[in-house]
Design an enzyme around this catalytic site. Structure first.
Site, PDB file in Angstrom:
ATOM      1  N   ASP A   1      12.757 -14.042  59.704  1.00 15.00           N
ATOM      2  CA  ASP A   1      12.820 -13.739  58.138  1.00 15.00           C
ATOM      3  C   ASP A   1      13.956 -14.484  58.099  1.00 15.00           C
ATOM      4  OD1 ASP A   1      14.202 -11.024  56.162  1.00 15.00           O
ATOM      5  OD2 ASP A   1      12.456 -12.749  55.085  1.00 15.00           O
TER       6      ASP A   1
ATOM      7  N   ASP B   1      17.182 -13.931  54.232  1.00 14.94           N
ATOM      8  CA  ASP B   1      17.826 -13.313  54.069  1.00 14.94           C
ATOM      9  C   ASP B   1      17.924 -11.786  54.708  1.00 14.94           C
ATOM     10  OD1 ASP B   1      16.763 -14.549  50.517  1.00 14.94           O
ATOM     11  OD2 ASP B   1      18.547 -15.863  52.261  1.00 14.94           O
TER      12      ASP B   1
HETATM   13  O1  LIG Z   1      14.494 -11.854  52.661  1.00 16.07           O
HETATM   14  P1  LIG Z   1      13.650 -12.993  52.350  1.00 16.07           P
HETATM   15  O2  LIG Z   1      12.496 -13.159  52.463  1.00 16.07           O
HETATM   16  O3  LIG Z   1      14.550 -13.807  52.711  1.00 16.07           O
HETATM   17  O4  LIG Z   1      14.340 -13.523  50.931  1.00 16.07           O
HETATM   18  C1  LIG Z   1      14.434 -12.574  49.771  1.00 16.07           C
HETATM   19  C2  LIG Z   1      14.627 -12.723  48.458  1.00 16.07           C
HETATM   20  O5  LIG Z   1      13.791 -13.590  48.439  1.00 16.07           O
HETATM   21  C3  LIG Z   1      14.952 -12.101  47.614  1.00 16.07           C
HETATM   22  O6  LIG Z   1      13.882 -11.748  47.646  1.00 16.07           O
HETATM   23  C4  LIG Z   1      13.712 -10.417  46.742  1.00 16.07           C
HETATM   24  O7  LIG Z   1      12.932  -9.890  45.928  1.00 16.07           O
HETATM   25  P2  LIG Z   1      11.417 -10.610  45.254  1.00 16.07           P
HETATM   26  O8  LIG Z   1      10.826 -11.646  45.173  1.00 16.07           O
HETATM   27  O9  LIG Z   1      12.222 -10.247  43.689  1.00 16.07           O
HETATM   28  O10 LIG Z   1      10.115  -8.712  44.990  1.00 16.07           O
HETATM   29  C5  LIG Z   1      14.641  -9.781  46.445  1.00 16.07           C
HETATM   30  O11 LIG Z   1      14.400  -8.963  47.733  1.00 16.07           O
HETATM   31  C6  LIG Z   1      16.584 -10.135  47.203  1.00 16.07           C
HETATM   32  O12 LIG Z   1      17.037  -9.245  46.875  1.00 16.07           O
HETATM   33  C7  LIG Z   1      15.897 -11.336  47.866  1.00 16.07           C
HETATM   34  O13 LIG Z   1      17.120 -12.094  47.827  1.00 16.07           O
HETATM   35 MG   LIG Z   2      14.901 -10.153  53.517  1.00 21.13          MG
END
Ligand SMILES: O=P(O)(O)OC[C@@H](O)[C@H]1O[C@@H](OP(=O)(O)O)[C@@H](O)[C@@H](O)[C@@H]1O
Ligand SMILES: [Mg+2]
Ligand SMILES: [Zn+2]
Length: 175
Positions: free
Chosen positions: A7, A9
């Protein structure tokens, strides 16, 4: 083939509840770039599967996402390693796509890219959706405590989840 899927972020770079919207906000978690480089130098193929609903939400354009991933590749190359296939889901939660985690579409795309099975492949994430995506394709769910990992752990994780402090600890376990 030694395949590891990450993953992004909260695992490779710091995460934010306000999303990572600019290249300047994209900051590697200490030890993560080095860990990816060490893994790739040890023969691991390191791929990435990341939800990026910020694109659907209009928070940042694809060009910014591409710049973040170019930065990642550049930093890892600076440590003598390389990053493999990067797959992202640009869709919003209500679009019903097949790629947004916890659906396993991105993991399946990576398996297709490398023509390898996913059974037992470690997928390292910080959110419950990452762990669920892994389980959906019989991959090994791995949680790191960075990003949202501590909170995910507190809320309960699948029993066979492997837990590490951070990506550097995952690399030490594999190398
Ligand atoms: O952890 P990965 O998958 O690499 O990326 C997560 C991000 O796309 C964002 O995903 C969002 O969730 P929602 O997409 O809004 O449900 C939130 O959790 C944000 O805090 C986060 O930065
Ligand atoms: Mg993540
Ligand atoms: Zn998608």
């Amino acid at each position: 083939m030694k395949l590891l899927i990450l993953d992004r972020d909260g695992v490779i770079n710091f995460d934010s509840d306000a999303y990572i919207k600019t290249l300047e906000e994209w900051l590697p978690i200490p030890g993560s770039v080095e860990a990816i480089a060490q893994l790739s130098k040890a023969g691991w193929t390191v791929a990435v599967a990341t939800n990026q609903s910020g694109i659907a939400r209009g928070y940042y354009p694809q060009a910014t996402l591409d710049a973040m991933h170019a930065r990642l590749r550049e930093l890892v190359a600076g440590h003598g390693g390389e990053v493999g296939h990067i797959v992202y889901c640009p869709h919003g939660p209500d679009e019903g796509c097949a790629c947004r985690k916890p659906k396993p579409g991105m993991l399946l795309a990576i398996a297709e890219h490398y023509q390898v099975p996913l059974a037992g492949v470690w997928f390292v994430g910080d959110s419950k959706g990452d762990l669920q995506a892994a389980l959906a394709v019989d991959a090994q769910p791995v949680l790191v405590k960075t990003g949202k990992g501590e909170k995910t752990l507190e809320n309960g994780v699948p029993e066979n989840t492997l837990v590490f402090d951070d990506l550097a600890a995952v690399a030490r376990a594999l190398i």
